[in-house]
Scaffold this motif. Sequence first.
Motif, mmCIF file in Angstrom:
data_model
loop_
_atom_site.group_PDB
_atom_site.id
_atom_site.type_symbol
_atom_site.label_atom_id
_atom_site.label_comp_id
_atom_site.label_asym_id
_atom_site.label_seq_id
_atom_site.Cartn_x
_atom_site.Cartn_y
_atom_site.Cartn_z
ATOM 1 N N UNK A 188 -41.125 -91.402 -37.390
ATOM 2 C CA UNK A 188 -41.890 -91.836 -38.545
ATOM 3 C C UNK A 188 -41.169 -91.570 -39.842
ATOM 4 N N UNK A 189 -41.747 -92.090 -40.913
ATOM 5 C CA UNK A 189 -41.193 -91.933 -42.245
ATOM 6 C C UNK A 189 -42.339 -92.086 -43.229
ATOM 7 N N UNK A 190 -42.263 -91.420 -44.357
ATOM 8 C CA UNK A 190 -43.329 -91.482 -45.359
ATOM 9 C C UNK A 190 -43.524 -92.933 -45.797
ATOM 10 N N UNK A 191 -44.771 -93.390 -45.736
ATOM 11 C CA UNK A 191 -45.098 -94.754 -46.134
ATOM 12 C C UNK A 191 -44.913 -95.778 -45.033
ATOM 13 N N UNK B 210 -46.355 -99.126 -43.931
ATOM 14 C CA UNK B 210 -47.810 -99.007 -43.892
ATOM 15 C C UNK B 210 -48.341 -99.398 -45.267
ATOM 16 N N UNK B 211 -48.904 -100.580 -45.360
ATOM 17 C CA UNK B 211 -49.355 -101.100 -46.656
ATOM 18 C C UNK B 211 -50.833 -100.853 -46.915
ATOM 19 N N UNK B 212 -51.473 -100.074 -46.052
ATOM 20 C CA UNK B 212 -52.889 -99.763 -46.281
ATOM 21 C C UNK B 212 -53.031 -98.904 -47.544
ATOM 22 N N UNK C 60 -33.232 -93.065 -44.408
ATOM 23 C CA UNK C 60 -32.621 -91.746 -44.553
ATOM 24 C C UNK C 60 -33.711 -90.691 -44.503
ATOM 25 N N UNK C 61 -33.473 -89.643 -43.784
ATOM 26 C CA UNK C 61 -34.367 -88.496 -43.651
ATOM 27 C C UNK C 61 -35.687 -88.886 -42.980
ATOM 28 N N UNK C 62 -35.654 -89.895 -42.117
ATOM 29 C CA UNK C 62 -36.811 -90.180 -41.268
ATOM 30 C C UNK C 62 -36.930 -89.033 -40.276
#
Length: 122
Positions: free
Chosen positions: A87-90, A116-118, A54-56
Motif C-alpha cells: 500500500x501507499x498513502x492515498x 483512492x479517490x474517495x 517511492x517509500x510504498x
Amino acid sequence: MKIILCLLFLINYSLCLAQNRKGVYTIQREKSALGNKSIISGSVVDFATNQPLKVAVIKIDTTLIQTDTLGHFRQELSPGKHQVRAGFIGYYLIDLGKISLRKGELINILFRVKEDTRPLID
C-alpha cells in the motif's frame, strides 16, 4: 506435449494475474541460487501512470518493508506461507493473502495500485 505445457502456462498465468477495483498484481516464480532461503521481491507502481511509488509499504507477515526510490523492494524469507500486502498513502491496499514459498524460490511481484479517490470526510 508442447500444447499441454502451453495450456498449463496460460492457466497458471491467468491465476497469477488478479484484478479488482484496487489495482492489479502479477506474480512470477523462479528458482534462485540461495539454497535454503527464499526471496520475495518486486515493485510498486501507480496504476494509471506506471510511475514507481517511492517509500510504498509492503507488509510480509509482521515485517514492514519500504520501496526504494525506484519503487523496488526485496526481502529474504524462510520457506513457508507468508501474508503479503502492499500500500501507499492515498492509494488502495492490495492484499495477496497467503503466498507459499518453496525452498530456494524467488517470487517477483509487480503491484499496480490505484489511487483512492474517495473523500476523507463525507
